[in-house]
Scaffold this active site. Structure first.
Site, PDB file in Angstrom:
ATOM      1  N   GLY A 155      41.270  37.415  33.108  1.00  0.00           N
ATOM      2  CA  GLY A 155      42.270  36.481  33.647  1.00  0.00           C
ATOM      3  C   GLY A 155      41.137  35.656  33.519  1.00  0.00           C
ATOM      4  O   GLY A 155      39.984  35.633  32.336  1.00  0.00           O
ATOM      5  N   THR A 231      32.962  40.995  42.319  1.00  0.00           N
ATOM      6  CA  THR A 231      33.738  39.492  43.035  1.00  0.00           C
ATOM      7  C   THR A 231      33.976  39.696  43.042  1.00  0.00           C
ATOM      8  O   THR A 231      34.534  38.311  43.388  1.00  0.00           O
ATOM      9  CB  THR A 231      32.854  38.296  41.611  1.00  0.00           C
ATOM     10  OG1 THR A 231      33.184  39.020  40.552  1.00  0.00           O
ATOM     11  CG2 THR A 231      30.708  38.551  41.526  1.00  0.00           C
ATOM     12  N   ARG A 233      37.283  41.874  44.640  1.00  0.00           N
ATOM     13  CA  ARG A 233      37.661  42.130  46.362  1.00  0.00           C
ATOM     14  C   ARG A 233      37.433  43.204  46.511  1.00  0.00           C
ATOM     15  O   ARG A 233      37.356  44.739  46.082  1.00  0.00           O
ATOM     16  CB  ARG A 233      39.228  42.142  46.937  1.00  0.00           C
ATOM     17  CG  ARG A 233      39.939  41.093  47.301  1.00  0.00           C
ATOM     18  CD  ARG A 233      39.742  40.409  48.502  1.00  0.00           C
ATOM     19  NE  ARG A 233      40.447  39.016  48.494  1.00  0.00           N
ATOM     20  CZ  ARG A 233      38.904  37.764  48.130  1.00  0.00           C
ATOM     21  NH1 ARG A 233      38.465  37.688  47.372  1.00  0.00           N
ATOM     22  NH2 ARG A 233      40.049  36.853  48.192  1.00  0.00           N
ATOM     23  N   GLU A 262      34.337  42.728  55.539  1.00  0.00           N
ATOM     24  CA  GLU A 262      32.895  42.277  55.837  1.00  0.00           C
ATOM     25  C   GLU A 262      32.625  41.713  56.991  1.00  0.00           C
ATOM     26  O   GLU A 262      33.835  41.420  57.758  1.00  0.00           O
ATOM     27  CB  GLU A 262      32.890  40.820  54.806  1.00  0.00           C
ATOM     28  CG  GLU A 262      33.167  41.434  53.389  1.00  0.00           C
ATOM     29  CD  GLU A 262      34.424  40.849  52.365  1.00  0.00           C
ATOM     30  OE1 GLU A 262      33.639  39.278  52.353  1.00  0.00           O
ATOM     31  OE2 GLU A 262      34.130  41.408  51.085  1.00  0.00           O
ATOM     32  N   HIS A 281      29.649  38.030  49.794  1.00  0.00           N
ATOM     33  CA  HIS A 281      31.145  37.184  48.965  1.00  0.00           C
ATOM     34  C   HIS A 281      30.831  35.527  48.870  1.00  0.00           C
ATOM     35  O   HIS A 281      31.458  34.950  50.125  1.00  0.00           O
ATOM     36  CB  HIS A 281      31.544  37.455  50.466  1.00  0.00           C
ATOM     37  CG  HIS A 281      33.983  36.907  49.609  1.00  0.00           C
ATOM     38  ND1 HIS A 281      34.124  37.443  49.963  1.00  0.00           N
ATOM     39  CD2 HIS A 281      34.138  36.339  49.166  1.00  0.00           C
ATOM     40  CE1 HIS A 281      35.740  37.897  49.168  1.00  0.00           C
ATOM     41  NE2 HIS A 281      35.461  36.578  49.330  1.00  0.00           N
TER      42      HIS A 281
HETATM   43  C1  DGY Z   1      38.845  34.110  47.435  1.00  0.00           C
HETATM   44  O1  DGY Z   1      38.412  32.376  46.909  1.00  0.00           O
HETATM   45  O2  DGY Z   1      38.811  34.102  47.246  1.00  0.00           O
HETATM   46  C2  DGY Z   1      37.287  33.626  47.445  1.00  0.00           C
HETATM   47  O3  DGY Z   1      36.885  35.381  46.973  1.00  0.00           O
HETATM   48  C3  DGY Z   1      36.647  33.308  48.244  1.00  0.00           C
HETATM   49  O4  DGY Z   1      36.188  32.024  48.053  1.00  0.00           O
END
Ligand code: DGY
Length: 314
Positions: A155, A231, A233, A262, A281
């Site tokens: 994406g 980065t 989930r 978390e 995060h």
């Molecule tokens: C999101 O926006 O989903 C990020 O993981 C947190 O800012």
């Protein structure tokens, strides 16, 4: 009488001031995440809710309030029961686009860090364990050039990462539901990404299809020299299987910004491993991006409160 909105955490002062002018604004200013009991209590009577990715916004929360709109301060929406919201006619706003570069930067940063052992070296110096460094095998990591980066989920964030990787001389292959029009990147099956990549970076949303998609069986098929970056989930990886693979050096290392639960404490098994770099995060955590996200979250809220579709609507 002003309508009530509840914010489960603070936003920028300038945004909060504006909200206070328009609504009866209740803000949780204590430790985040807000406790379940407090969330259920304070959301009562609210027509608008601003929430964060670590707040579970389910049927119970929605039934406790009179919500017209849920505006999440995130691009991820896996913490919201969207089906139930739809059933209740509650609009949902989210904050895509503005965090693409920040998140791609962080994914690349984790990749460079774990491959060049920067944080590992930092830990070593702080613990007074630095002894010599220029020997043939001392503290050697891996270079980026000519390495194959496999991106799962092409994406906006995946594409932004691909640009960075290409500039560093990496070869990019990707797997996505749909092929994209870009001749510099090669589409590959999920299995090929897993078996052929030197670095794998995950950029898929967390859904029932992606939950635990990187598990022991998949890790077993990766190169032993692979680095895994996440980065997106935490739950898209089976964390227990990943820890086992990292412990027995079945894979070379990982750079992780997201976790199954978390915040992660110092006793978490991942925190005891040298071949991982962990960040709390912070994919979207640049001052510029966070302000833009807050502006969008507020705009989504206003539109929803006015009975209109949020600017960025789920
Ligand atoms: C999101 O926006 O989903 C990020 O993981 C947190 O800012």
């Amino acid at each position: 009488m002003k309508k009530k909105v509840f914010l489960t955490g603070r936003l920028h002062d300038v945004i909060q001031r504006d909200l206070k002018k328009r609504y009866k604004t209740v803000i949780h200013t204590g430790k985040m995440p807000v406790s379940r009991a407090e969330l259920l209590r304070r959301v009562r009577g609210a027509e608008g809710l601003v929430c964060f990715p670590f707040d579970r916004i389910d049927r119970e929360v929605m039934d406790a309030a009179d919500l017209q709109v849920i505006s999440t301060y995130s691009v991820g929406i896996d913490h919201i029961d969207t089906a139930y919201a739809k059933k209740k006619g509650i609009k949902i706003g989210y904050t895509p686009d503005v965090l693409d570069d920040a998140t791609a930067d962080l994914a690349f940063c984790l990749m460079l860090d774990v491959m060049r052992r920067v944080t590992e070296g930092d830990r070593m110096i702080r613990q007074g364990r630095w002894s010599g460094a220029l020997g043939a095998y001392d503290y050697t990591g891996y270079g980026m050039q000519e390495k194959t980066l496999g991106i799962i989920g092409m994406g906006r964030i995946g594409s932004a990462l691909a640009k960075r990787a290409t500039a560093f001389g990496m070869k990019v292959i990707y797997h996505n539901r749909h092929r994209i029009k870009d001749s510099t990147m090669r589409y590959a099956s999920f299995d090929r990404i897993i078996s052929d990549s030197d670095v794998i970076s995950l950029h898929v949303p967390h859904t029932k299809d992606t939950n635990g998609m990187i598990h022991a069986g998949v890790l077993e098929k990766m190169k032993p020299t692979v680095f895994l970056i996440n980065t997106s989930r935490g739950a898209v990886i089976n964390e227990r299987d990943l820890i086992a693979a990292l412990r027995r050096k079945r894979i070379a290392g990982a750079g992780l910004d997201v976790f199954c639960s978390e915040p992660v404490g110092k006793r978490h098994p991942l925190a005891g491993l040298q071949n991982v770099v962990l960040s709390p995060h912070i994919g979207s955590a640049t001052a510029e991006t966070r302000l833009k996200m807050a502006e969008i979250a507020a705009r989504n809220l206003h539109l929803g409160m006015a009975g209109r579709k949020p600017r960025y609507s789920v």
